[in-house]
Design a protein around this motif. Structure first.
Motif, mmCIF file in Angstrom:
data_model
loop_
_atom_site.group_PDB
_atom_site.id
_atom_site.type_symbol
_atom_site.label_atom_id
_atom_site.label_comp_id
_atom_site.label_asym_id
_atom_site.label_seq_id
_atom_site.Cartn_x
_atom_site.Cartn_y
_atom_site.Cartn_z
ATOM 1 N N LYS A 124 33.117 54.046 54.283
ATOM 2 C CA LYS A 124 33.013 53.355 52.998
ATOM 3 C C LYS A 124 33.952 54.021 52.003
ATOM 4 O O LYS A 124 34.071 55.253 51.960
ATOM 5 N N ILE A 125 34.605 53.198 51.200
ATOM 6 C CA ILE A 125 35.557 53.706 50.214
ATOM 7 C C ILE A 125 34.943 53.765 48.820
ATOM 8 O O ILE A 125 35.007 54.781 48.141
ATOM 9 N N ALA A 126 34.337 52.645 48.387
ATOM 10 C CA ALA A 126 33.892 52.571 46.993
ATOM 11 C C ALA A 126 32.865 51.470 46.797
ATOM 12 O O ALA A 126 32.716 50.570 47.631
ATOM 13 N N ASP A 127 32.170 51.561 45.674
ATOM 14 C CA ASP A 127 31.282 50.503 45.193
ATOM 15 C C ASP A 127 31.927 49.810 44.009
ATOM 16 O O ASP A 127 32.633 50.443 43.210
ATOM 17 N N SER A 207 24.246 35.748 33.307
ATOM 18 C CA SER A 207 24.925 35.806 34.611
ATOM 19 C C SER A 207 24.848 37.237 35.127
ATOM 20 O O SER A 207 24.566 38.171 34.375
ATOM 21 N N ILE A 208 25.092 37.379 36.412
ATOM 22 C CA ILE A 208 25.300 38.700 37.007
ATOM 23 C C ILE A 208 26.733 38.697 37.510
ATOM 24 O O ILE A 208 27.074 37.975 38.447
ATOM 25 N N THR A 209 27.578 39.477 36.858
ATOM 26 C CA THR A 209 29.022 39.394 37.044
ATOM 27 C C THR A 209 29.598 40.783 37.294
ATOM 28 O O THR A 209 29.027 41.778 36.853
ATOM 29 N N GLY A 210 30.710 40.856 37.998
ATOM 30 C CA GLY A 210 31.376 42.124 38.223
ATOM 31 C C GLY A 210 31.679 42.829 36.908
ATOM 32 O O GLY A 210 32.178 42.204 35.966
ATOM 33 N N VAL A 211 31.374 44.112 36.840
ATOM 34 C CA VAL A 211 31.557 44.876 35.603
ATOM 35 C C VAL A 211 33.001 44.837 35.133
ATOM 36 O O VAL A 211 33.279 44.676 33.942
ATOM 37 N N GLN A 212 33.920 44.953 36.074
ATOM 38 C CA GLN A 212 35.331 45.042 35.699
ATOM 39 C C GLN A 212 35.776 43.820 34.914
ATOM 40 O O GLN A 212 36.500 43.926 33.923
ATOM 41 N N ALA A 213 35.320 42.632 35.335
ATOM 42 C CA ALA A 213 35.725 41.396 34.672
ATOM 43 C C ALA A 213 35.169 41.309 33.258
ATOM 44 O O ALA A 213 35.814 40.760 32.356
ATOM 45 N N GLU A 252 20.145 45.734 45.885
ATOM 46 C CA GLU A 252 21.514 46.097 46.270
ATOM 47 C C GLU A 252 22.448 44.932 45.966
ATOM 48 O O GLU A 252 22.672 44.052 46.776
ATOM 49 N N MET A 253 22.974 44.961 44.760
ATOM 50 C CA MET A 253 23.853 43.891 44.298
ATOM 51 C C MET A 253 25.320 44.284 44.330
ATOM 52 O O MET A 253 26.183 43.423 44.396
ATOM 53 N N SER A 254 25.596 45.565 44.221
ATOM 54 C CA SER A 254 26.990 46.003 44.141
ATOM 55 C C SER A 254 27.774 45.548 45.369
ATOM 56 O O SER A 254 27.259 45.564 46.488
ATOM 57 N N SER A 255 28.987 45.163 45.118
ATOM 58 C CA SER A 255 29.884 44.926 46.238
ATOM 59 C C SER A 255 30.402 46.284 46.704
ATOM 60 O O SER A 255 30.274 47.282 45.993
ATOM 61 N N TRP A 256 30.959 46.341 47.892
ATOM 62 C CA TRP A 256 31.523 47.589 48.384
ATOM 63 C C TRP A 256 32.784 47.299 49.186
ATOM 64 O O TRP A 256 33.051 46.169 49.590
ATOM 65 N N THR A 257 33.543 48.349 49.371
ATOM 66 C CA THR A 257 34.799 48.268 50.112
ATOM 67 C C THR A 257 34.786 49.365 51.167
ATOM 68 O O THR A 257 34.371 50.492 50.880
ATOM 69 N N MET A 258 35.213 49.049 52.386
ATOM 70 C CA MET A 258 35.241 50.067 53.430
ATOM 71 C C MET A 258 36.381 49.830 54.408
ATOM 72 O O MET A 258 36.921 48.718 54.499
ATOM 73 N N THR A 291 39.390 55.348 39.940
ATOM 74 C CA THR A 291 38.448 55.173 38.835
ATOM 75 C C THR A 291 39.113 54.516 37.631
ATOM 76 O O THR A 291 38.435 53.884 36.813
ATOM 77 N N LYS A 292 40.438 54.619 37.513
ATOM 78 C CA LYS A 292 41.142 53.968 36.410
ATOM 79 C C LYS A 292 41.126 52.447 36.521
ATOM 80 O O LYS A 292 41.456 51.745 35.568
ATOM 81 N N LEU A 293 40.714 51.938 37.693
ATOM 82 C CA LEU A 293 40.590 50.489 37.834
ATOM 83 C C LEU A 293 39.489 49.935 36.935
ATOM 84 O O LEU A 293 39.399 48.736 36.729
ATOM 85 N N GLY A 294 38.631 50.796 36.412
ATOM 86 C CA GLY A 294 37.616 50.352 35.468
ATOM 87 C C GLY A 294 36.221 50.616 35.949
ATOM 88 O O GLY A 294 35.543 51.497 35.463
ATOM 89 N N ALA A 295 35.754 49.816 36.924
ATOM 90 C CA ALA A 295 34.359 49.933 37.357
ATOM 91 C C ALA A 295 34.252 50.233 38.842
ATOM 92 O O ALA A 295 33.199 50.060 39.430
ATOM 93 N N LEU A 296 35.342 50.665 39.451
ATOM 94 C CA LEU A 296 35.310 51.031 40.862
ATOM 95 C C LEU A 296 34.800 52.467 40.975
ATOM 96 O O LEU A 296 35.315 53.368 40.326
#
Length: 330
Positions: A124-127, A207-213, A252-258, A291-296
């Motif tokens: 896993k890379i990030a949430d 709504s439940i929306t991605g934090v970054q947006a 568990e709502m967060s998306s993740w990347t792996m 982390t500079k991507l905002g909410a990653l």
């Protein structure tokens, strides 16, 4: 006598030949990689996922001595890249950036040529956490206050999502399944930008929306964040509680990347990649850029933890989809 000596030698060679096949694959796997590795991404160039893939690919290239070459296979909400990795040879020379939506949501909504178990999780890379958003016009400051308002006014309010079957749609349905039925209308849009635009006109209330947006509008106060889905408060929104702090654990709502490979990827290759990536994830420069991507939120987890995460999400979304009767219109 000569015959007997030769016979003993022959028997010895035959015995050695029977033992060496176990060692030969290990040598080749220990040498991995000996050529460039294709690194598939299910998004077009220039977006956050592509940026993360190129950061990780460059770091792995420097660490492992072979190029990890990003190949953008966009389309189908990530399903094109996932199909390609599911069908790839399990030799370690094709890996991919896997995400929760195309891996654990899409196969439960559509007839796709892969399932959640069609992949080998590497690390896993990030949430990417989500935010529970409301219009300031509602006058609520907590999720409990929102629930009370909805129940006192059944059928009066609505919530927006990125579209039927998207992570933002399923996240709200998951929330609704945990608190009991809430009489709110679902309004699907074509993406987060469209959702956020409609808050200003009063077309939607939550709504439940991605934090970054949503980060910019939350900070300026045009939209209110009641909670975030991360395990800890976000540096970008330190005054916003987590869902657990708001009284809603285990959502568990967060998306993740792996990092993932095709099913059947040999354990030695999987572990070699996981170990190399673990070292990469200790690099301060890489973590700072992510982390500079905002909410990653960078969050390394090894193969076993990543596999358990996929299984939990797959089971969770399968149940939410079935219980809510969600069907994608083709």
């Amino acid at each position: 006598m000569t015959f007997n000596l030769n016979r003993r030698c022959l028997l010895g060679l035959m015995t050695a030949a029977m033992l060496t096949p176990q060692a030969a694959p290990a040598w080749s796997q220990d040498a991995y990689p000996t050529k460039p590795v294709a690194f598939l991404v299910g998004n077009p160039p220039g977006g956050p996922s592509d940026f993360v893939a190129r950061l990780v690919g460059d770091a792995l290239t420097a660490s492992m001595g072979q190029g990890f070459v990003v190949e953008n296979r966009s389309g189908g909400g990530g399903a094109i890249a996932m199909t390609a990795i599911a069908n790839a040879d399990p030799d370690g020379y094709t890996i991919a950036l896997g995400q929760a939506g195309p891996m654990t949501v899409a196969p439960n909504l559509q007839n796709l040529p892969y399932k959640a178990d069609s992949f080998t999780p590497i690390a896993k890379i990030a949430d990417t956490p989500m935010a529970f958003l409301v219009s300031p016009e509602l006058g609520v400051n907590t999720i409990d206050e929102l629930i009370a308002l909805i129940r006192a006014n059944p059928g009066k309010f609505n919530y927006g999502s990125d579209g039927i079957g998207t992570s933002t749609h399923l996240a709200f349905e998951l929330f609704r399944s945990r608190v009991g039925d809430l009489d709110v209308e679902h309004i699907p849009f074509k993406g987060s930008a469209e959702i956020l635009q409609n808050y200003a006109s009063g077309s939607i209330q939550m709504s439940i929306t991605g934090v970054q947006a949503a980060l910019g509008q939350v900070k300026e106060g045009s939209i209110k964040a009641l909670a975030v889905s991360s395990s800890e408060r976000l540096l970008a929104l330190p005054d916003v509680p987590t869902m657990a702090e708001a009284g809603f654990k285990d959502l568990e709502m967060s998306s993740w990347t792996m990092l993932i490979g095709p099913s059947g990827l040999p354990d030695p290759i999987r572990d070699r990649l996981a170990e190399a990536f673990h070292k990469v994830m200790t690099q301060p420069e890489l973590l700072e850029k992510m982390t500079k991507l905002g909410a990653l939120i960078p969050d390394y987890q090894g193969p076993a933890e990543s596999k358990a995460l996929i299984q939990r999400f797959d089971s969770q979304w399968k149940k939410v989809i079935a219980d809510a009767g969600i069907k994608v219109q083709n």
